[in-house]
Structures are given as C-alpha cells and as structure tokens.
Motif scaffolding. Sequence first.
Motif, PDB file in Angstrom:
ATOM      1  N   LEU A  77       0.845  -1.202   0.000  1.00  0.00           N
ATOM      2  CA  LEU A  77       0.000   0.000   0.000  1.00  0.00           C
ATOM      3  C   LEU A  77       0.880   1.252   0.000  1.00  0.00           C
ATOM      4  CD1 LEU A  77      -2.890   1.100   0.164  1.00  0.00           C
ATOM      5  CD2 LEU A  77      -2.675   1.052   2.663  1.00  0.00           C
ATOM      6  N   ALA A  78       0.724   2.036  -1.069  1.00  0.00           N
ATOM      7  CA  ALA A  78       1.503   3.279  -1.206  1.00  0.00           C
ATOM      8  C   ALA A  78       0.748   4.179  -2.184  1.00  0.00           C
ATOM      9  CB  ALA A  78       2.901   2.966  -1.725  1.00  0.00           C
ATOM     10  N   PRO A  79       1.038   5.517  -2.123  1.00  0.00           N
ATOM     11  CA  PRO A  79       0.350   6.442  -3.040  1.00  0.00           C
ATOM     12  C   PRO A  79       0.588   6.033  -4.493  1.00  0.00           C
ATOM     13  CG  PRO A  79       1.495   7.634  -1.307  1.00  0.00           C
ATOM     14  CD  PRO A  79       1.921   6.218  -1.189  1.00  0.00           C
ATOM     15  N   PRO A  80      -0.397   6.215  -5.357  1.00  0.00           N
ATOM     16  CA  PRO A  80      -1.686   6.898  -5.119  1.00  0.00           C
ATOM     17  C   PRO A  80      -2.783   5.982  -4.609  1.00  0.00           C
ATOM     18  CG  PRO A  80      -1.502   6.344  -7.429  1.00  0.00           C
ATOM     19  CD  PRO A  80      -0.235   5.863  -6.783  1.00  0.00           C
ATOM     20  N   VAL A  81      -2.448   4.776  -4.149  1.00  0.00           N
ATOM     21  CA  VAL A  81      -3.478   3.848  -3.668  1.00  0.00           C
ATOM     22  C   VAL A  81      -4.019   4.351  -2.339  1.00  0.00           C
ATOM     23  CG1 VAL A  81      -3.958   1.487  -2.989  1.00  0.00           C
ATOM     24  CG2 VAL A  81      -2.303   1.959  -4.813  1.00  0.00           C
ATOM     25  N   ALA A  82      -5.356   4.348  -2.252  1.00  0.00           N
ATOM     26  CA  ALA A  82      -6.002   4.797  -1.026  1.00  0.00           C
ATOM     27  C   ALA A  82      -6.910   3.690  -0.513  1.00  0.00           C
ATOM     28  CB  ALA A  82      -6.828   6.054  -1.293  1.00  0.00           C
ATOM     29  N   PRO A  83      -6.992   3.533   0.808  1.00  0.00           N
ATOM     30  CA  PRO A  83      -7.886   2.494   1.348  1.00  0.00           C
ATOM     31  C   PRO A  83      -9.324   2.645   0.875  1.00  0.00           C
ATOM     32  CG  PRO A  83      -6.411   3.311   3.046  1.00  0.00           C
ATOM     33  CD  PRO A  83      -6.213   4.209   1.869  1.00  0.00           C
ATOM     34  N   LEU A  84      -9.716   3.896   0.553  1.00  0.00           N
ATOM     35  CA  LEU A  84     -11.084   4.118   0.100  1.00  0.00           C
ATOM     36  C   LEU A  84     -11.402   3.291  -1.154  1.00  0.00           C
ATOM     37  CD1 LEU A  84     -13.710   5.747   0.469  1.00  0.00           C
ATOM     38  CD2 LEU A  84     -12.704   7.526  -0.979  1.00  0.00           C
ATOM     39  N   SER A 110       0.352   0.797  -6.729  1.00  0.00           N
ATOM     40  CA  SER A 110       1.232   1.940  -6.488  1.00  0.00           C
ATOM     41  C   SER A 110       1.923   2.370  -7.772  1.00  0.00           C
ATOM     42  CB  SER A 110       2.277   1.591  -5.424  1.00  0.00           C
ATOM     43  OG  SER A 110       3.143   0.580  -5.907  1.00  0.00           O
ATOM     44  N   ALA A 111       2.320   3.628  -7.843  1.00  0.00           N
ATOM     45  CA  ALA A 111       2.952   4.167  -9.049  1.00  0.00           C
ATOM     46  C   ALA A 111       4.271   3.481  -9.345  1.00  0.00           C
ATOM     47  CB  ALA A 111       3.183   5.670  -8.856  1.00  0.00           C
ATOM     48  N   ALA A 112       4.964   2.995  -8.324  1.00  0.00           N
ATOM     49  CA  ALA A 112       6.251   2.336  -8.546  1.00  0.00           C
ATOM     50  C   ALA A 112       6.090   0.973  -9.231  1.00  0.00           C
ATOM     51  CB  ALA A 112       6.973   2.169  -7.216  1.00  0.00           C
ATOM     52  N   GLU A 113       4.958   0.335  -9.020  1.00  0.00           N
ATOM     53  CA  GLU A 113       4.769  -1.008  -9.570  1.00  0.00           C
ATOM     54  C   GLU A 113       4.162  -1.006 -10.968  1.00  0.00           C
ATOM     55  OE1 GLU A 113       2.357  -2.810  -6.568  1.00  0.00           O
ATOM     56  OE2 GLU A 113       4.083  -3.722  -5.581  1.00  0.00           O
ATOM     57  N   LEU A 114       3.458   0.039 -11.317  1.00  0.00           N
ATOM     58  CA  LEU A 114       2.769   0.061 -12.610  1.00  0.00           C
ATOM     59  C   LEU A 114       3.704  -0.118 -13.815  1.00  0.00           C
ATOM     60  CD1 LEU A 114      -0.004   2.783 -12.155  1.00  0.00           C
ATOM     61  CD2 LEU A 114      -0.330   0.360 -12.696  1.00  0.00           C
ATOM     62  N   PRO A 115       4.791   0.596 -13.937  1.00  0.00           N
ATOM     63  CA  PRO A 115       5.612   0.455 -15.146  1.00  0.00           C
ATOM     64  C   PRO A 115       6.255  -0.919 -15.312  1.00  0.00           C
ATOM     65  CG  PRO A 115       6.121   2.499 -13.978  1.00  0.00           C
ATOM     66  CD  PRO A 115       5.303   1.666 -13.055  1.00  0.00           C
ATOM     67  N   ASN A 116       6.437  -1.642 -14.216  1.00  0.00           N
ATOM     68  CA  ASN A 116       7.136  -2.939 -14.276  1.00  0.00           C
ATOM     69  C   ASN A 116       6.191  -4.143 -14.379  1.00  0.00           C
ATOM     70  OD1 ASN A 116       9.630  -1.608 -13.964  1.00  0.00           O
ATOM     71  ND2 ASN A 116       9.307  -1.535 -11.733  1.00  0.00           N
ATOM     72  N   SER A 117       4.883  -3.853 -14.439  1.00  0.00           N
ATOM     73  CA  SER A 117       3.868  -4.926 -14.537  1.00  0.00           C
ATOM     74  C   SER A 117       4.043  -5.959 -13.435  1.00  0.00           C
ATOM     75  CB  SER A 117       3.932  -5.600 -15.905  1.00  0.00           C
ATOM     76  OG  SER A 117       3.639  -4.689 -16.941  1.00  0.00           O
ATOM     77  N   SER A 159      -2.380   2.301 -18.885  1.00  0.00           N
ATOM     78  CA  SER A 159      -2.299   3.550 -19.658  1.00  0.00           C
ATOM     79  C   SER A 159      -3.147   4.647 -19.032  1.00  0.00           C
ATOM     80  CB  SER A 159      -2.740   3.296 -21.095  1.00  0.00           C
ATOM     81  OG  SER A 159      -1.894   2.347 -21.707  1.00  0.00           O
ATOM     82  N   LEU A 160      -4.298   4.261 -18.497  1.00  0.00           N
ATOM     83  CA  LEU A 160      -5.156   5.259 -17.862  1.00  0.00           C
ATOM     84  C   LEU A 160      -4.589   5.748 -16.541  1.00  0.00           C
ATOM     85  CD1 LEU A 160      -8.680   3.616 -18.462  1.00  0.00           C
ATOM     86  CD2 LEU A 160      -7.686   5.586 -19.646  1.00  0.00           C
ATOM     87  N   ALA A 161      -3.741   4.934 -15.912  1.00  0.00           N
ATOM     88  CA  ALA A 161      -3.207   5.284 -14.598  1.00  0.00           C
ATOM     89  C   ALA A 161      -2.043   6.255 -14.680  1.00  0.00           C
ATOM     90  CB  ALA A 161      -2.766   4.028 -13.855  1.00  0.00           C
ATOM     91  N   THR A 162      -1.268   6.210 -15.762  1.00  0.00           N
ATOM     92  CA  THR A 162      -0.078   7.040 -15.868  1.00  0.00           C
ATOM     93  C   THR A 162       0.296   7.184 -17.329  1.00  0.00           C
ATOM     94  OG1 THR A 162       2.205   7.320 -15.122  1.00  0.00           O
ATOM     95  CG2 THR A 162       1.495   5.087 -15.654  1.00  0.00           C
ATOM     96  N   ASN A 163       1.329   7.940 -17.574  1.00  0.00           N
ATOM     97  CA  ASN A 163       1.779   8.101 -18.951  1.00  0.00           C
ATOM     98  C   ASN A 163       2.266   6.764 -19.510  1.00  0.00           C
ATOM     99  OD1 ASN A 163       1.287  10.876 -18.871  1.00  0.00           O
ATOM    100  ND2 ASN A 163       3.323  11.300 -18.007  1.00  0.00           N
ATOM    101  N   PHE A 164       1.966   6.528 -20.777  1.00  0.00           N
ATOM    102  CA  PHE A 164       2.319   5.262 -21.412  1.00  0.00           C
ATOM    103  C   PHE A 164       3.825   5.053 -21.443  1.00  0.00           C
ATOM    104  CE2 PHE A 164       3.635   2.888 -25.171  1.00  0.00           C
ATOM    105  CZ  PHE A 164       2.993   1.672 -24.933  1.00  0.00           C
ATOM    106  N   GLN A 165       4.221   3.860 -21.094  1.00  0.00           N
ATOM    107  CA  GLN A 165       5.611   3.433 -21.207  1.00  0.00           C
ATOM    108  C   GLN A 165       5.631   2.027 -21.826  1.00  0.00           C
ATOM    109  OE1 GLN A 165       7.918   3.793 -17.577  1.00  0.00           O
ATOM    110  NE2 GLN A 165       6.624   5.474 -16.836  1.00  0.00           N
ATOM    111  N   PRO A 166       6.602   1.731 -22.698  1.00  0.00           N
ATOM    112  CA  PRO A 166       6.649   0.404 -23.352  1.00  0.00           C
ATOM    113  C   PRO A 166       6.645  -0.754 -22.373  1.00  0.00           C
ATOM    114  CG  PRO A 166       8.174   1.915 -24.412  1.00  0.00           C
ATOM    115  CD  PRO A 166       7.661   2.627 -23.186  1.00  0.00           C
ATOM    116  N   SER A 167       7.238  -0.534 -21.204  1.00  0.00           N
ATOM    117  CA  SER A 167       7.275  -1.638 -20.234  1.00  0.00           C
ATOM    118  C   SER A 167       5.890  -2.039 -19.744  1.00  0.00           C
ATOM    119  CB  SER A 167       8.142  -1.230 -19.033  1.00  0.00           C
ATOM    120  OG  SER A 167       7.605  -0.087 -18.400  1.00  0.00           O
TER     121      SER A 167
END
Length: 411
Positions: free
Chosen positions: A63-70, A119-126, A166-174
């Motif tokens: 659990l880390a930003p931008p993830v919220a318990p809500l 979390s934003a750190a995990e999105l690009p690495n799938s 893609s909707l969560a952040t800017n597109f990256q090939p990874s």
Amino acid sequence: MLIDTNRLLADARASVSRAPVPEDLALERGAPDRALDRFAAVYGLALRLGTVGLGAIAAVLSLAPPVAPLWLVPVLGGLAVWCLLFLSVVVRHGLTHRLVVADSLIVCAILLLQGHLVSAAELPNSSAWLLPIATAAVLLAQLRLRPAVGVPIGVLISAADALGQSLATNFQPSMLIGAGILVIQTGLAAATVQLVRRAGRAAELECERQAEQDRDAQVAAARRADEREHFRQLHDTALATLTMVGSGSVRSGSAILHARAASDAAALRALSTGPSRTDRQERLDDRLRSVIETEAADLDIAAALPVVSVRADVAAAISACVGEALRNVVRHSGVDAASVGVSVDRAGRLRVDIRDRGRGFDVRAIGAHSRGVRESILGRMADVGGVAEVLSMPAGGTQVVLRWGDGDRRG
C-alpha cells in the motif's frame, strides 16, 4: 411327429444375436472430457481462491500512493464476496461457462481501475498484485471455454491490463509486458487444453474400437458354443433315435420309440428358449433317474444316486453326458447291463461314473469327426468347467468318468 429342426435352430441362434452386450464391455462416452472438466473445477477453484488471497496480502503490504484504502478496501471486499460465490457455484454445479465468463469480466473491470489499486512504482514494471489474478482468469477461460470464446476473452483481459495501466499514468513500453505475458499464456493454455482433449478423445475412440472387437469376439464365441450345443442336441436326440431305428434296436411301433420321439421333440423345442439360469439349483439325482428311464430302458442299470443339487446348467450337462454314454452302451457294448454312480468327496468335488463290461474299444481311434464322445461328452463337460475322461480297451469294457467341482453343490 414331424419336427422342423431348421426353424428350431434358427430361433435358437436368433436368441443369441439378441443377447445384450455384457456390462463390463459397455463404454461411457465422453469420459475423458468429463474427467478434464472435473480437474478444471478443482484446479480453477484452488487457482481463484489462491490468487485472490495472495493478491490481497500483497496489496495490503504494498500500500503506497496513489493507492487509497477508500478504493482498495471495497475492491478487496468485493473480491472476497466473489470468491465465496465462486466456491458455492463450483461446489454445486462445477466450473460452469457462465461462472468463467463472469469471472473474466470482473477481472477486466478491476484491471481498468489499476490507477487506484496499484502503487505508481509497480505500474511500469507490470509487477502489480493484480497480474496473478488476471493470469488465473486467463487460464480458467481456456480450461472451460471453447477456443472460439476462450481465446478472445484472454485477449480481452490482456487489453484491459494494458488499458488500465495507460489510464493510470503516462504510457511506457514496459507497460505492455504484463499484457504480452497474458497473451502468451492465453495461446499456450488454449493449445495445451486442446491437445489434452484431442488425446483424450482419441484414446476414447481406441477404447471403443477395442471394446467393439472384444464384444464381437465374445458374441462369436457364444454363437459357436450355441451351435455346438445345437449339434450335440441333434446328435443326442433325433439322430440317435434314427440310428436306433435304422439298426433295428427298436421297432417302429414300440412304446420305447414313442417315448423317445416325445423326449426328442421336447429337447429340440427347448433349443429356442435359451440356456437355464445358472444360479438355479437342480437335483442331479432326479435328472439322472429320468435319463436312465429314457435312454436305458433295455439295460439292467445298477444305480447309486445320492441326493445332490448342483447348478441347473451343470445338471443339464452331466445328465446329457450320462445319456450319451448309456446310448453308446446300448449301441456298441454288446451287453445289457451297466452301472451309474454318483459320489461327492470331502472337498465337495462331484464325480459320476458310467461303467459297462462290454466289448470296449480303442480310445485312440476316436476321430475328430466323432461327435458322440468328443462333443456330447468331452466338449459338454468342458463348457461347464468340468472334465470328462473315457477309459476303455478292446474286450475290457468301458468307463466314462465325469468330474466337476467348484463348491457350488448341496448334498
């Protein structure tokens, strides 16, 4: 009395052709597919519950930003409720098509919300906790649905994963790595399941072919045995009576001939009724007395017939063998006396002896064409699991020994 033996034989043979296929040869169709479906239900249930459980733990720990318990708590709660419903349906109805489609759509909806759940750190690495859940949905679709439906659903889940990132952040090939993994899993899983199903169906067809060959072999053997019994009955009844008339042993108007003709007619008619129930018990001593009265009316018979009950088919076979042996005494021995004895040893083995002190014969001279000894005595006893032995020599009399024993008799 005229007897249409051709019609009687045709009726009896038809009764064999109508015999049902033995239960041990009947093959349940679709068994491999049903076995795979049962495996898919168990495997699918473990896969869905396991990935959701582990995913929920990973989601809480990461659990880390931008993830919220809500957002995270309602989604995890919804997944928990879905797992309970999934479990209930699988237990009651198995892994149904509708359940798999619903599971895939729910996973697609959750993948589109990755921006609120990963979390934003995990999105690009799938490497998000949602990927195992998506993988489970892909595998379930290939296991349970036809390729025409399962493969498009797998592609749809892959597209939902790529679009959600893609909707969560800017597109990256990874970001396409996760979607690519899901597409590869879809193709491999669909191909593997189809190979397994085809192999199962091929094995089923081979089993059916083998079962059909075994059934045909059993039916052919039954028909051959039936034909042998028909020939034995003809030899023992009508042909034996005609031989006695032709040899002058009985006169055409004698009471003995009338009695034999009536007995022969009854035996030939019985050919069309099929064999007796083998589990029914019959008194062997009563049957042998009847045979002696019919076949040895002109002989002085010394009979020792204790009360013995055996299976109906065994009683019929032994009495027919005794009848043939007594007819041979009348026709060939040159004496007017014989003996018939029945005994049962301590182990319950049955023995029947028919003896005469006539001219005898060379047993080695019995030809393959001789139905009287080879078929009506030796073959008939072999068919019921017994043994017959003929002991004789020229000028030394003849002894026929019938042995049978499987413990299924009552004294």
